[in-house]
Write a protein that holds these residues in place. Structure first.
Motif, mmCIF file in Angstrom:
data_model
loop_
_atom_site.group_PDB
_atom_site.id
_atom_site.type_symbol
_atom_site.label_atom_id
_atom_site.label_comp_id
_atom_site.label_asym_id
_atom_site.label_seq_id
_atom_site.Cartn_x
_atom_site.Cartn_y
_atom_site.Cartn_z
ATOM 1 N N CYS A 1 0.694 -0.913 -0.108
ATOM 2 C CA CYS A 1 0.093 0.086 0.194
ATOM 3 C C CYS A 1 1.205 1.107 -0.265
ATOM 4 O O CYS A 1 2.177 1.110 0.095
ATOM 5 N N ARG B 1 -5.671 -1.995 0.434
ATOM 6 C CA ARG B 1 -5.705 -1.188 1.932
ATOM 7 C C ARG B 1 -4.437 -1.016 2.645
ATOM 8 O O ARG B 1 -3.856 -1.570 3.062
ATOM 9 N N SER C 1 1.649 -7.401 11.616
ATOM 10 C CA SER C 1 1.617 -7.316 10.594
ATOM 11 C C SER C 1 3.334 -6.900 9.964
ATOM 12 O O SER C 1 4.173 -7.359 10.968
ATOM 13 N N CYS D 1 -6.368 5.839 2.441
ATOM 14 C CA CYS D 1 -6.111 4.392 2.984
ATOM 15 C C CYS D 1 -6.186 3.166 1.363
ATOM 16 O O CYS D 1 -6.166 2.106 1.824
ATOM 17 N N THR D 2 -5.461 3.818 0.624
ATOM 18 C CA THR D 2 -6.097 2.646 -0.775
ATOM 19 C C THR D 2 -4.764 2.951 -1.603
ATOM 20 O O THR D 2 -4.252 4.149 -1.584
ATOM 21 N N THR E 1 0.313 -11.512 8.623
ATOM 22 C CA THR E 1 0.973 -11.926 10.152
ATOM 23 C C THR E 1 1.314 -13.227 10.412
ATOM 24 O O THR E 1 0.613 -13.719 10.355
ATOM 25 N N ASP F 1 -5.537 0.096 5.959
ATOM 26 C CA ASP F 1 -5.727 -0.031 6.941
ATOM 27 C C ASP F 1 -5.938 -1.704 7.879
ATOM 28 O O ASP F 1 -6.456 -1.768 8.950
ATOM 29 N N GLU F 2 -5.789 -2.502 6.709
ATOM 30 C CA GLU F 2 -6.123 -3.385 6.644
ATOM 31 C C GLU F 2 -4.371 -4.367 6.400
ATOM 32 O O GLU F 2 -3.916 -4.573 5.664
ATOM 33 N N PRO F 3 -3.667 -5.635 7.610
ATOM 34 C CA PRO F 3 -2.721 -6.545 7.225
ATOM 35 C C PRO F 3 -2.680 -7.180 6.245
ATOM 36 O O PRO F 3 -4.016 -8.212 6.103
ATOM 37 N N GLU G 1 -3.233 -0.040 10.766
ATOM 38 C CA GLU G 1 -3.673 -1.210 10.627
ATOM 39 C C GLU G 1 -4.578 -1.955 12.020
ATOM 40 O O GLU G 1 -4.942 -2.746 12.101
ATOM 41 N N TYR G 2 -4.206 -2.111 13.210
ATOM 42 C CA TYR G 2 -5.086 -2.328 14.581
ATOM 43 C C TYR G 2 -5.760 -1.201 14.561
ATOM 44 O O TYR G 2 -6.433 -1.295 15.955
ATOM 45 N N GLY G 3 -6.577 -0.296 14.166
ATOM 46 C CA GLY G 3 -7.498 0.654 14.239
ATOM 47 C C GLY G 3 -7.026 1.586 15.412
ATOM 48 O O GLY G 3 -7.729 1.907 16.307
#
Length: 155
Positions: free
Chosen positions: A39, A112, A124, A100-101, A119, A114-116, A90-92
């Motif tokens: 990303c 994205r 991540s 985020c893309t 892991t 925000d999504e690993p 990633e962990y919010g």
């Protein structure tokens, strides 16, 4: 004439070149070997490693060698700090400044931030970069300081 490097300086120099080179190799292997496309924030973590490799190469040829090694360690630490920020996204823990893309160059899908993508034990790739980069930078600085302590003890 520059002062020759001590054993701890030479080890710091090798780490300053080797660590970012290995981490970049891992990033490219995960990308091209396993389809884990980066990303935008992943790319942000790579840039300081490129700088660190260049600075470490300079440390082999141009004085003051220890300064170049220390600057390479700083670049490695910057990548680690970006990794901490990316892992937090990633962990919010906090929001990304981006949308985020990022576009996968081989498809129409978005990657994205925000999504690993992967892991291990809940950590991540950004998290591993943070741990390895910051830990390595600290180790390099400790090795550079070890020489200063040795010189101080001899005086």
């Amino acid at each position: 004439m520059s002062t020759p490097l001590s054993r701890s300086d030479r080890l710091a120099q090798r780490l300053a070149l080797g660590i970012p080179a290995i981490l970049l190799a891992g990033a490219y292997i995960s990308e091209y070997g396993f389809g884990l496309f980066p990303c935008e924030m992943c790319w942000w973590q790579r840039y300081p490693h490129f700088v660190a490799v260049a600075l470490a190469f300079v440390s082999y040829t141009a004085p003051p060698k220890r300064v170049w090694i220390g600057l390479a360690a700083l670049a490695i630490a910057v990548s680690g700090a970006i990794g901490v920020f990316h892992a937090g996204v990633e962990y919010g823990w906090w929001e990304s400044p981006l949308g985020c893309t990022s576009t996968d160059p081989f498809s129409l899908e978005f990657v994205r931030c925000d999504e690993p993508a992967w892991t291990l034990m809940g950590i991540s790739l950004a998290g591993f970069n943070a741990l390895l980069s910051i830990g390595s930078a600290v180790a390099i600085w400790i090795l550079l300081l070890a020489r200063d302590r040795q010189i101080g003890e001899k005086a």
